[in-house]
Design a protein around this motif. Structure first.
Motif, mmCIF file in Angstrom:
data_model
loop_
_atom_site.group_PDB
_atom_site.id
_atom_site.type_symbol
_atom_site.label_atom_id
_atom_site.label_comp_id
_atom_site.label_asym_id
_atom_site.label_seq_id
_atom_site.Cartn_x
_atom_site.Cartn_y
_atom_site.Cartn_z
ATOM 1 N N ALA A 2 0.905 -1.268 -0.145
ATOM 2 C CA ALA A 2 -0.003 0.038 -0.166
ATOM 3 C C ALA A 2 0.747 1.317 0.021
ATOM 4 O O ALA A 2 2.189 1.310 0.349
ATOM 5 C CB ALA A 2 -0.969 -0.044 1.020
ATOM 6 N N TRP A 3 0.391 2.407 -0.810
ATOM 7 C CA TRP A 3 1.090 3.376 -0.815
ATOM 8 C C TRP A 3 0.292 4.596 -0.020
ATOM 9 O O TRP A 3 -0.867 4.776 -0.249
ATOM 10 C CB TRP A 3 1.368 3.661 -2.208
ATOM 11 N N THR A 4 1.053 5.823 0.302
ATOM 12 C CA THR A 4 0.383 7.056 0.778
ATOM 13 C C THR A 4 0.104 7.882 -0.418
ATOM 14 O O THR A 4 0.627 7.471 -1.545
ATOM 15 C CB THR A 4 1.013 7.813 1.505
ATOM 16 N N ILE A 5 -0.814 8.887 -0.374
ATOM 17 C CA ILE A 5 -1.259 9.481 -1.466
ATOM 18 C C ILE A 5 0.143 10.532 -2.156
ATOM 19 O O ILE A 5 0.347 10.574 -3.219
ATOM 20 C CB ILE A 5 -2.098 10.907 -0.950
ATOM 21 N N ILE A 6 1.182 10.927 -1.157
ATOM 22 C CA ILE A 6 2.342 11.439 -1.709
ATOM 23 C C ILE A 6 3.087 10.342 -2.420
ATOM 24 O O ILE A 6 3.677 10.624 -3.646
ATOM 25 C CB ILE A 6 3.213 12.022 -0.511
ATOM 26 N N GLU A 7 3.137 8.933 -2.176
ATOM 27 C CA GLU A 7 4.034 8.196 -2.734
ATOM 28 C C GLU A 7 3.126 7.667 -4.155
ATOM 29 O O GLU A 7 3.596 7.507 -5.301
ATOM 30 C CB GLU A 7 3.951 6.704 -1.928
ATOM 31 N N VAL A 8 1.770 7.868 -4.157
ATOM 32 C CA VAL A 8 1.203 7.836 -5.513
ATOM 33 C C VAL A 8 1.231 8.719 -6.382
ATOM 34 O O VAL A 8 1.184 8.499 -7.465
ATOM 35 C CB VAL A 8 -0.381 7.242 -4.976
ATOM 36 N N GLU A 9 1.264 10.056 -5.631
ATOM 37 C CA GLU A 9 1.601 11.064 -6.525
ATOM 38 C C GLU A 9 3.114 10.720 -7.277
ATOM 39 O O GLU A 9 2.957 10.963 -8.478
ATOM 40 C CB GLU A 9 1.645 12.305 -5.905
ATOM 41 N N ARG A 10 4.016 10.531 -6.634
ATOM 42 C CA ARG A 10 5.342 10.340 -7.284
ATOM 43 C C ARG A 10 5.327 8.893 -8.343
ATOM 44 O O ARG A 10 5.960 8.868 -9.478
ATOM 45 C CB ARG A 10 6.428 9.686 -6.262
ATOM 46 N N LYS A 11 4.488 7.896 -7.909
ATOM 47 C CA LYS A 11 4.282 6.774 -8.736
ATOM 48 C C LYS A 11 3.395 6.952 -10.198
ATOM 49 O O LYS A 11 3.877 6.684 -11.240
ATOM 50 C CB LYS A 11 3.689 5.925 -8.107
ATOM 51 N N LEU A 27 -14.944 9.339 -5.011
ATOM 52 C CA LEU A 27 -14.326 8.380 -6.230
ATOM 53 C C LEU A 27 -13.595 7.329 -5.559
ATOM 54 O O LEU A 27 -13.205 6.352 -6.294
ATOM 55 C CB LEU A 27 -13.514 9.348 -7.422
ATOM 56 N N PHE A 28 -13.199 7.056 -4.362
ATOM 57 C CA PHE A 28 -12.463 6.244 -3.839
ATOM 58 C C PHE A 28 -13.234 5.778 -2.249
ATOM 59 O O PHE A 28 -12.687 5.995 -1.370
ATOM 60 C CB PHE A 28 -11.149 6.588 -3.554
ATOM 61 N N PRO A 29 -14.418 4.993 -2.521
ATOM 62 C CA PRO A 29 -15.023 4.919 -1.515
ATOM 63 C C PRO A 29 -14.517 3.767 -0.413
ATOM 64 O O PRO A 29 -14.888 3.744 0.656
ATOM 65 C CB PRO A 29 -16.497 4.180 -1.873
ATOM 66 N N TYR A 30 -13.382 3.034 -0.802
ATOM 67 C CA TYR A 30 -13.097 1.880 -0.113
ATOM 68 C C TYR A 30 -11.434 1.927 0.131
ATOM 69 O O TYR A 30 -11.013 1.037 0.253
ATOM 70 C CB TYR A 30 -13.324 0.659 -1.133
ATOM 71 N N LEU A 31 -11.003 3.330 0.496
ATOM 72 C CA LEU A 31 -9.560 3.311 0.606
ATOM 73 C C LEU A 31 -9.360 2.752 2.155
ATOM 74 O O LEU A 31 -10.167 3.197 2.999
ATOM 75 C CB LEU A 31 -8.966 4.668 0.691
ATOM 76 N N GLU A 32 -8.203 2.145 2.360
ATOM 77 C CA GLU A 32 -7.657 1.928 3.722
ATOM 78 C C GLU A 32 -7.335 3.099 4.354
ATOM 79 O O GLU A 32 -6.673 3.811 3.932
ATOM 80 C CB GLU A 32 -6.491 0.908 3.684
ATOM 81 N N THR A 33 -7.758 3.229 5.538
ATOM 82 C CA THR A 33 -7.191 4.373 6.504
ATOM 83 C C THR A 33 -6.638 4.052 7.897
ATOM 84 O O THR A 33 -7.306 3.024 8.403
ATOM 85 C CB THR A 33 -8.459 5.583 6.772
ATOM 86 N N ASP A 34 -5.701 4.373 8.187
ATOM 87 C CA ASP A 34 -4.851 4.047 9.357
ATOM 88 C C ASP A 34 -5.662 4.690 10.689
ATOM 89 O O ASP A 34 -6.432 5.654 10.331
ATOM 90 C CB ASP A 34 -3.528 3.988 9.637
ATOM 91 N N LYS A 35 -5.219 4.512 11.938
ATOM 92 C CA LYS A 35 -5.759 5.450 13.076
ATOM 93 C C LYS A 35 -5.434 6.841 13.002
ATOM 94 O O LYS A 35 -6.392 7.659 13.622
ATOM 95 C CB LYS A 35 -5.234 4.792 14.423
ATOM 96 N N ARG A 39 -4.474 7.748 4.561
ATOM 97 C CA ARG A 39 -5.205 7.062 3.547
ATOM 98 C C ARG A 39 -3.946 6.294 2.716
ATOM 99 O O ARG A 39 -3.073 6.569 2.510
ATOM 100 C CB ARG A 39 -5.775 7.777 2.420
ATOM 101 N N TYR A 40 -4.383 4.899 2.449
ATOM 102 C CA TYR A 40 -3.326 4.184 1.973
ATOM 103 C C TYR A 40 -3.991 3.522 0.365
ATOM 104 O O TYR A 40 -5.347 3.025 0.652
ATOM 105 C CB TYR A 40 -2.943 2.706 2.567
ATOM 106 N N PHE A 41 -3.250 3.370 -0.522
ATOM 107 C CA PHE A 41 -3.999 3.035 -2.114
ATOM 108 C C PHE A 41 -3.056 1.603 -2.124
ATOM 109 O O PHE A 41 -1.811 1.339 -1.999
ATOM 110 C CB PHE A 41 -3.338 3.911 -3.020
ATOM 111 N N SER A 42 -4.133 0.683 -2.651
ATOM 112 C CA SER A 42 -3.467 -0.658 -3.056
ATOM 113 C C SER A 42 -3.113 -0.601 -4.530
ATOM 114 O O SER A 42 -3.589 0.591 -5.072
ATOM 115 C CB SER A 42 -4.740 -1.518 -2.815
#
Length: 125
Positions: A2-11, A27-35, A39-42
């Motif tokens: 899983a990647w953070t938004i910043i990592e996804v931006e770079r990717k 548009l992303f109703p099922y993103l994983e979120t930590d405590k 947000r984390y992207f698969s």
């Protein structure tokens, strides 16, 4: 993985501000979120992100994209409707492409005219 938004931006090269906007629009109703609400992207989320970017590049509005995504999560019973949405977008893109080709032709003609004028001016000297 899983990647953070910043990592996804770079990717992906898609700005994090745009990604956050799309998240707020649902548009992303099922993103994983930590405590900490990070947000984390698969990989599937990243694939969806790229698909959304393609649709936006074709000038599809957010409301239609949201509807398409909602249909997707409803499963195969919505295949026909999703197909129709894509069919309409294909027709829109074809018309837009034809218009863009026409504009390109006009611009190229104008550019050629300027080149000819420039050459004519240089011969005068």
């Amino acid at each position: 993985m899983a990647w953070t938004i910043i990592e996804v931006e770079r990717k992906t090269g898609i700005p994090s501000t745009k990604i956050r906007f799309w998240i707020k629009k649902g548009l992303f109703p099922y993103l994983e979120t930590d405590k900490n609400k990070v947000r984390y992207f698969s990989q599937n989320d990243i694939d969806a992100l790229r698909w959304i970017e393609y649709l936006r590049e074709t000038k599809m509005d957010i409301k239609t994209i949201k509807h398409y995504i909602d249909l997707y999560f409803q499963g195969d019973k919505t295949l026909k409707e999703r197909k129709e949405i894509i069919k309409k977008q294909v027709e829109f893109v074809k018309k837009d492409l034809a218009k863009t080709k026409e504009i390109l032709k006009i611009l190229e003609e104008k550019h050629k005219m300027y080149e000819n004028l420039e050459c004519a001016k240089q011969k005068e000297y």
